[in-house]
Design a protein around this motif. Structure first.
Motif, short mmCIF file in Angstrom:
data_model
loop_
_atom_site.label_atom_id
_atom_site.label_comp_id
_atom_site.label_asym_id
_atom_site.label_seq_id
_atom_site.Cartn_x
_atom_site.Cartn_y
_atom_site.Cartn_z
N LEU A 186 1.56 -4.14 1.52
CA LEU A 186 1.16 -4.61 0.19
C LEU A 186 -0.34 -4.89 0.13
O LEU A 186 -1.01 -4.54 -0.85
CB LEU A 186 1.94 -5.87 -0.17
CG LEU A 186 1.60 -6.53 -1.52
CD1 LEU A 186 1.74 -5.54 -2.66
CD2 LEU A 186 2.48 -7.75 -1.75
N VAL A 187 -0.88 -5.50 1.18
CA VAL A 187 -2.32 -5.78 1.20
C VAL A 187 -3.11 -4.47 1.19
O VAL A 187 -4.11 -4.34 0.47
CB VAL A 187 -2.67 -6.63 2.43
CG1 VAL A 187 -4.18 -6.89 2.47
CG2 VAL A 187 -1.92 -7.95 2.41
N ARG A 188 -2.67 -3.49 1.98
CA ARG A 188 -3.34 -2.18 1.98
C ARG A 188 -3.27 -1.53 0.62
O ARG A 188 -4.24 -0.91 0.15
CB ARG A 188 -2.71 -1.27 3.03
CG ARG A 188 -3.07 -1.62 4.47
CD ARG A 188 -2.21 -0.84 5.45
NE ARG A 188 -2.24 0.59 5.17
CZ ARG A 188 -1.22 1.42 5.39
NH1 ARG A 188 -0.08 0.94 5.86
NH2 ARG A 188 -1.33 2.70 5.13
N ALA A 189 -2.12 -1.65 -0.05
CA ALA A 189 -1.97 -1.06 -1.38
C ALA A 189 -2.93 -1.72 -2.37
O ALA A 189 -3.55 -1.04 -3.21
CB ALA A 189 -0.53 -1.19 -1.85
N LYS A 190 -3.07 -3.03 -2.29
CA LYS A 190 -3.99 -3.73 -3.20
C LYS A 190 -5.44 -3.35 -2.91
O LYS A 190 -6.25 -3.18 -3.82
CB LYS A 190 -3.80 -5.24 -3.08
CG LYS A 190 -2.50 -5.75 -3.68
CD LYS A 190 -2.39 -7.27 -3.58
CE LYS A 190 -1.13 -7.78 -4.27
NZ LYS A 190 -1.01 -9.25 -4.19
N ASP A 191 -5.75 -3.22 -1.64
CA ASP A 191 -7.10 -2.83 -1.27
C ASP A 191 -7.42 -1.43 -1.81
O ASP A 191 -8.51 -1.18 -2.33
CB ASP A 191 -7.24 -2.85 0.25
CG ASP A 191 -8.67 -2.72 0.71
OD1 ASP A 191 -9.47 -3.64 0.45
OD2 ASP A 191 -9.00 -1.68 1.32
#
Length: 991
Positions: free
Chosen positions: A637-642
């Motif tokens: 999820l963090v990678r997707a937001k980044d």
């Protein structure tokens, strides 16, 4: 001896087989250059008349008859060797004064050829070949040449500098008229109202299109300087293959395929490297290939089975039909000599003269002692069955089933190998990978086969004899060259796959996937492994890799996508992503890690391909889907937001992007540490977002911190360290410290020169920043040279429509406006603004800013009303997009006040200048160059209103601070003293 001659010299008739046209053309030139008359006559003996009569007809030609002999000359017809012996002994003996010969044969020829006393030209250099030719024809070699400066045909033993084409088919038969027609269409400018530079050979599968194109490259190849064959069945493969030509020619290019192709097109347009011939084989979809095809004067030959090329400008379609009956009979009798002419005729009629099926049938009849009549009846009976032949023309299925059955009976291992080969791309089956695979990764029988070199080569040889398979050998110094790859006719390839049962297909799929996995270097970002990924890529779909649930196979697919991304092949990468996504969404759980990785890569590649709306839509969907099922700190999820943040930066949503990067950087720091690569990458992006928001001090602090960590954790010359250094130096310049920015960028550019060449994108963008720093520091001459060079290299390496190319060209346009050609400045400014409008839309800050730059150029050109209108639009649009206090809005306001002043709106200019000074002082401080420019502009407006005392105060303060910060002789300081109205250039930022 026949004494017929002319005042200019003797008369010669050159008889040659079409296969040896290059020799005939070269000999003809040698003779005509010495004043003799020459006629060339292609030898193609009829078999329906006595051979003695057919050969004797040569005597009807005037003058001396020069025979160009090789094994092909004696193989036409075919004519029995006894007939050749008898005819040569009788005819040559009686007319010895009329006949002469040269030989280029590589195998034995009839004994009676000795009567011709042929000059052997095989394996000689040109000087010795000329000497032997002239001596045999009793021509004085010391005589003058009639046209010594006219270039002649290339010597046949010295092929073109670049000749990389389909291997010549030694059994090629007939087609002489068609080949001459192709040559005429490509070279004779009187063939029609349009010059034909692209010729499409169109015909049904199995009609011989590819073989005809290949024969053209060999028969007429010496008329070109560059001959290059391209497998065009898939766009990715076609681009890869075409791009490989650039380094072969020594063109100064990097590793990006797009750069290589653009460089090739430029070389072809300028006629570098002489005459070119490109062949695109299997060009079924014009839309996938049009951007690869060069224009005049390059000759382009394409093969296709579709009608899509009809009506294309500059393109001529030539329909290719099956063999004539005479060609069919000649081919069958050479391939299977035991067949009579009548039997060959019946076989040809049964398969309707299709070359592919004739080749297969004749090969089988040659290898099997089965009466030809029985075989023909088998095919005819199959043709009457409506249940058969529905997927294949005529009796293909029956003929191929027969040969396949024989192969399975006589060599089961070769048959098993053939089935496996059908699960790779048919145009370039990488059999070498099978010999490199680990023990145990192949079925036991095949594992045993590939470990025994003799059995392995015998099996491949048998496949080439029994089936529609051709072998290509490695080029090298080995005494026993290995088979590099296998080519299989696409129709036969499909047939093989469909003959297997479901369990057999699955077994072949598993094995093929394992072969590809074993060949995966697992380093798609390493340029040293790019050749291997280019080899693997075409086979993924045929091997069934997209449907595999094995982790290793899924990683292979993702690595191939990553290879395409880092090499800049975004269009191909997107096509592959979408194809894989369709399979994985059907077969995998929605939250499967491979599927999530694929979706994130797809968003990234969409952004790189400048398809920002799609990237944003998909990115938001992925974030929503993950947020529904994962905790906020989950890495996916963090990678997707980044990733979504990077897309939002591109579409101009800087605040949302900043928020996402802030969260991602904090999450990564919690998970991996404050100095971990993911954390640093996210903080780098956060710094970019703050830069675009005009918060230069905060952005500078973040990039300084990231730079220092990378200097400590990586090395000073690591590309990420140099990237951080470049962005940090840019921020220093944007805050007005030109000397420090210049010093840092000089070091960075020197370091980049040591680890990469000038064509690397990072080098281009660093040079661009150095040019801007030099311009702001007052070194106008070098700044202009560097900007021009960076713009040229960006267009060549990245492409004219790439976002980074537009960034460089936007700055080059502003430089030309002030220090160069105003007409060129206008062209660049208009082009960049139009491309940003198309790419990002009219409300994006980059479109608005470059529209303001165009207004400045128009004002410089004297178009003040248009300049004023654009300045008003730019200031209003930027304020709406980013707010009244953003530095870009304030810069647009500075330009608008100047435009109002030129339009004699003195009060309007003053009010805007006063507001701008107030705002910019609060946002950037009292000593920032933009603040000082605003105060200089306000002083000018105050003077125009007659308020000279107030004007003097602002002017004196501005000149004093400029002198203190930039120096008394800096261009900005001198302009302020001379009361030159200041301007502000919008600089789109590279992301």
């Amino acid at each position: 001896m026949d004494s017929r001659s002319t005042a200019e010299g003797r008369h010669f008739t050159i008889s040659y087989a079409g296969f040896n046209r290059p020799w005939a053309a070269w000999i003809a030139h040698q003779l005509t250059a010495r004043g003799h008359q020459v006629v060339t006559q292609r030898w193609d003996p009829r078999v329906d008349v006595p051979f003695e009569e057919e050969f004797g007809a040569l005597l009807a030609a005037p003058g001396h008859i020069v025979l160009v002999l090789d094994n092909w000359y004696f193989g036409l017809g075919p004519i029995p060797e006894d007939d050749w012996e008898r005819t040569l002994r009788k005819t040559v003996s009686q007319h010895a004064d009329r006949f002469a010969a040269v030989t280029v044969a590589t195998q034995g020829v009839p004994d009676s050829v000795s009567l011709l006393n042929p000059a052997d030209l095989h394996d000689l250099d040109e000087q010795e070949a000329v000497r032997r030719l002239l001596r045999r024809l009793s021509i004085d070699a010391s005589g003058p040449l009639t046209a010594p400066d006219v270039p002649g045909p290339r010597f046949p033993n010295e092929p073109p500098a670049v000749l990389d084409t389909y291997r010549r088919n030694r059994r090629f038969t007939g087609r002489d008229a068609e080949l001459e027609r192709i040559r005429a269409l490509l070279t004779d400018r009187r063939t029609g109202p349009e010059t034909v530079d692209r010729l499409v050979l169109r015909g049904a599968s199995g009609s011989g299109k590819t073989q005809m194109a290949a024969e053209y490259t060999h028969r007429f190849g010496n008329d070109y300087d560059v001959v290059w064959w391209v497998d065009a069945t898939h766009r990715a493969k076609a681009r890869e293959r075409l791009a490989a030509l650039a380094p072969r020619l020594g063109l100064p290019v990097g590793e990006r395929i797009g750069e290589r192709i653009r460089s090739l097109h430029e070389a072809m347009r300028s006629m570098q490297h002489g005459r070119w011939l490109l062949v695109f084989d299997g060009a079924e979809d014009p839309a996938q290939l049009m951007d690869l095809l060069p224009g005049r004067p390059t000759h382009v030959l394409l093969t296709t089975s579709t009608s899509g090329w009809t009506g294309m400008p500059g393109t001529r379609v030539l329909d290719i039909h099956p063999f004539t009956r005479a060609e069919s009979i000649a081919y069958v009798r050479r391939r299977a000599p035991r067949l009579t002419a009548v039997e060959a005729d019946r076989l040809a009629a049964t398969v309707r003269d299709l070359p592919l099926l004739l080749a297969q049938s004749a090969a089988w009849l040659h290898a099997n002692d089965v009466p030809a009549g029985d075989y023909v009846r088998l095919l005819r009976d199959a043709d009457k069955d409506p249940e058969k032949g529905t997927l294949y023309p005529l009796n293909f299925r029956t003929a191929w089933t027969t040969t396949l059955g024989t192969l399975r009976e006589r060599d089961p291992k070769a048959a098993e190998l053939l089935s496996l080969l059908a699960f790779f791309s048919p145009n370039e089956i990488p059999v070498r990978l099978l010999t490199e695979i680990r023990y145990g990764d192949l079925p036991p029988s095949l594992d045993e086969l590939v470990r025994d070199p003799r059995s392995w080569h015998l099996a491949l040889r048998r496949l080439s004899e029994y089936t529609a398979v051709r072998l290509d050998y490695q080029q090298g110094l080995s005494d026993y060259p290995a088979v590099e790859k296998v080519r299989m006719h696409r129709l036969y390839h499909r047939f093989l796959r469909e003959t297997l049962s479901a369990p057999e297909r699955q077994a072949c799929t598993d094995t093929a996937c394992q072969v590809l996995v074993g060949a995966d270097p697992r380093r798609p970002g390493d340029t040293r492994d790019w050749e291997r990924y280019a080899l693997l890529l075409p086979h993924l779909g045929f091997a069934g890799a997209f449907d595999s649930t094995r982790t290793a196979v899924q990683e292979l697919v993702l690595n191939c996508i990553e290879y395409l991304r880092v090499r800049g092949e975004h269009r191909t990468a997107l096509n592959l992503c979408n194809e894989v996504l369709e399979h994985w969404q059907r077969n995998l759980d929605p939250h499967h890690s491979a599927l999530l990785s694929l979706q994130l890569r797809l968003c990234h590649i969409l952004r790189l391909a400048s398809r920002y709306s799609e990237a944003e839509e998909r990115g938001r969907a992925v974030v929503r889907r993950l947020a529904d099922v994962q905790p906020a700190d989950q890495s996916e999820l963090v990678r997707a937001k980044d990733g979504l943040g990077s897309t939002l930066l591109a579409v101009g949503q800087f605040t949302q992007a900043r928020d996402l990067f802030t969260e991602a950087a904090a999450r990564f720091a919690d998970q991996f540490g404050t100095e971990a690569p993911p954390t640093l990458a996210s903080r780098h992006n956060l710094g970019l977002a703050l830069l675009l928001l005009g918060r230069y001090t905060e952005a500078r602090a973040i990039h300084r911190d990231v730079l220092q960590i990378r200097q400590r954790r990586l090395r000073s010359r690591h590309h990420l360290t140099l990237l951080s250094g470049t962005v940090y130096a840019r921020l220093i310049r944007l805050q007005g410290d030109y000397s420090e920015s210049l010093s840092r960028l000089e070091q960075i550019v020197r370091a980049l020169r040591k680890i990469s060449d000038e064509r690397h994108p990072q080098s281009i963008l660093a040079d661009h920043q150095l040019a801007l720093a030099r311009r702001r520091a007052g070194d106008i001459t070098e700044a202009g040279e560097r900007l021009a060079d960076a713009a040229r290299r960006a267009a060549q390496v990245l492409g004219p429509d790439h976002p980074d190319t537009l960034v460089v060209e936007a700055d080059y346009a502003t430089f030309l406006r002030e220090h160069g050609d105003i007409r060129a400045a206008l062209r660049y400014a208009e082009s960049v603004r139009a491309q940003y409008d198309l790419l990002l839309g009219p409300r994006h800050p980059y479109t608005i800013g470059t529209s303001g730059n165009l207004g400045l150029a128009l004002g410089r050109a004297g178009e003040h009303q248009q300049a004023l209108a654009l300045a008003e639009e730019a200031r209003h649009g930027m304020a709406e997009a980013l707010g009244d206090d953003h530095p870009w809005t304030l810069g647009c306001a500075l330009n608008l006040s100047a435009a109002r002043s030129r339009a004699y709106d003195t009060q309007g200019a003053y009010e805007l200048s006063r507001d701008t000074v107030r705002r910019v002082t609060r946002v950037l401080g009292t000593a920032h160059p933009l603040t000082l420019s605003a105060r200089t502009a306000l002083a000018d407006d105050l003077r125009n209103l007659g308020r000279t005392t107030e004007a003097a105060g602002h002017e004196e303060d501005a000149v004093r601070v400029l002198g203190a910060t930039l120096g008394p002789e800096h261009l900005n300081t001198r302009d302020a003293r001379r009361r030159v109205r200041p301007y502000w250039d919008f600089e789109p930022q590279s992301l």
